[in-house]
Scaffold this active site. Sequence first.
Site, PDB file in Angstrom:
ATOM      1  N   ALA A   1      16.374 -35.332 -31.563  1.00 63.22           N
ATOM      2  CA  ALA A   1      15.225 -34.418 -31.623  1.00 63.22           C
ATOM      3  C   ALA A   1      14.209 -34.792 -32.687  1.00 63.22           C
ATOM      4  O   ALA A   1      13.175 -34.141 -32.792  1.00 63.22           O
ATOM      5  CB  ALA A   1      15.740 -32.997 -31.889  1.00 63.22           C
TER       6      ALA A   1
ATOM      7  N   THR B   1      12.277 -37.402 -32.998  1.00 58.44           N
ATOM      8  CA  THR B   1      11.074 -38.152 -32.597  1.00 58.44           C
ATOM      9  C   THR B   1      10.942 -38.132 -31.076  1.00 58.44           C
ATOM     10  O   THR B   1      11.813 -37.605 -30.372  1.00 58.44           O
ATOM     11  CB  THR B   1      11.150 -39.610 -33.133  1.00 58.44           C
ATOM     12  OG1 THR B   1       9.903 -40.273 -32.879  1.00 58.44           O
ATOM     13  CG2 THR B   1      12.259 -40.405 -32.462  1.00 58.44           C
TER      14      THR B   1
ATOM     15  N   GLY C   1      12.478 -35.832 -27.523  1.00 60.95           N
ATOM     16  CA  GLY C   1      13.317 -34.779 -28.096  1.00 60.95           C
ATOM     17  C   GLY C   1      12.556 -33.919 -29.089  1.00 60.95           C
ATOM     18  O   GLY C   1      12.745 -32.700 -29.145  1.00 60.95           O
TER      19      GLY C   1
ATOM     20  N   SER D   1      16.491 -42.108 -16.198  1.00 61.44           N
ATOM     21  CA  SER D   1      15.273 -42.925 -16.291  1.00 61.44           C
ATOM     22  C   SER D   1      14.978 -43.550 -14.926  1.00 61.44           C
ATOM     23  O   SER D   1      15.888 -43.764 -14.119  1.00 61.44           O
ATOM     24  CB  SER D   1      15.508 -44.054 -17.302  1.00 61.44           C
ATOM     25  OG  SER D   1      14.516 -45.046 -17.188  1.00 61.44           O
TER      26      SER D   1
ATOM     27  N   TYR E   1      20.968 -51.331 -20.314  1.00 62.98           N
ATOM     28  CA  TYR E   1      20.215 -50.075 -20.457  1.00 62.98           C
ATOM     29  C   TYR E   1      20.142 -49.368 -19.107  1.00 62.98           C
ATOM     30  O   TYR E   1      20.449 -48.175 -18.999  1.00 62.98           O
ATOM     31  CB  TYR E   1      18.803 -50.334 -20.992  1.00 62.98           C
ATOM     32  CG  TYR E   1      17.964 -49.066 -21.048  1.00 62.98           C
ATOM     33  CD1 TYR E   1      18.243 -48.072 -21.989  1.00 62.98           C
ATOM     34  CD2 TYR E   1      16.924 -48.839 -20.133  1.00 62.98           C
ATOM     35  CE1 TYR E   1      17.495 -46.892 -22.029  1.00 62.98           C
ATOM     36  CE2 TYR E   1      16.179 -47.669 -20.172  1.00 62.98           C
ATOM     37  CZ  TYR E   1      16.468 -46.706 -21.120  1.00 62.98           C
ATOM     38  OH  TYR E   1      15.732 -45.523 -21.146  1.00 62.98           O
TER      39      TYR E   1
END
Length: 305
Positions: free
Chosen positions: A25, A27, A30, A152, A177
């Site tokens: 949270a 940056t 978040g 994503s 990823y």
Amino acid sequence: MAKRSGFTEADVSDQSGKCFIVTGANTGIGFEVSRVLAARGARVLLACRNQAKAETAMAAIRRKAPGADLSFLPLDQADLASVRTAAEAAAREPRIDALINNAGVMTPPLTRTRQGFELQFGVNHLGTFALTSLLLPKLAQTQGSRVVVTSSIAHRGAKIDWDDLNAEVNYSRMRRYSASKLANALFFLELDRRLRADGSPVTAVGCHPGMAATELGRYMGPAQLLLPLARLLLNTAAMGAWPALQAATAPVAPGGYYGPIGFREVRGVSGAASRSADARNPETARRLWDASVAMTGIDPGLRPA
Ligand SMILES: NC(=O)c1ccc[n+]([C@@H]2O[C@H](COP(=O)([O-])OP(=O)(O)OC[C@H]3O[C@@H](n4cnc5c(N)ncnc54)[C@H](OP(=O)(O)O)[C@@H]3O)[C@@H](O)[C@H]2O)c1
């Protein structure tokens, strides 16, 4: 021209009396999710691995939302002991209305978590799986509570490498990823199926932010030089927060998936988003669940649907 219908932060209703956990949270997305929830009257636990960054973020939110009810929840998803401590601390809250799993890392050099898991799979998926599993009993005390998992666009085309789940043989930064984000999508699918079969009051949903200008590209090297240009085309971090806010606060379909509904789901207002066939495969989702229990040693205790 009429406003295209879709969810934005203006649609987040009053959240007074509710309590949210937002991971990662301090940056990016978040931070924006936390800012909006706090401004709507919610208590927000900022689950972060760095206290100084969390405090800077809380001060920034308080400048925008004076009187915001915020607390720092120490959480390093690269260490299951820290995940366990965070879950125990959060369980002491009077109530938790939603766990917003947002923390993530993209394309670092090969690194391992405290327990030896490849970092992207370890933080993005196994850390999320562990924190969620440990918090389910607490969430179940609140009718209508939610688990939100952040995937994503990168999940599309990704494959779970079952023969090398922990990257002992090969490590491709982007492939790992993408696979971790496919794992995120498979996790909320399987979790919601099991919650429904169990008659649980908890709902699991997924979201993705499209492409948003945040610190996520911190390992991208010289490609980061293109960021000022990319900012013109991408979602802002604030816009990237809309799908998570919708998933956490609006009426949602159990097991639903939310993301930007603009061009190729890259940017724009939030609405129902699309998933690859692999992300909706129940056998893969169940196999990943079993592997996650085995790797973390944490079993949420929900039977297969
Ligand atoms: N931005 C995009 O275009 C995009 C697209 C698709 C999906 N996403 C997803 O959206 C989520 C948020 O990303 P973002 O774009 O906001 O990235 P970001 O700006 O880099 O923020 C990531 C957050 O995750 C935290 N984090 C990283 N490793 C952690 C760990 N081991 N334990 C606890 N927290 C950890 C970071 O903390 P530190 O600051 O301490 O590192 C930071 O707070 C991620 O799950 C990402 O995969 C983003």
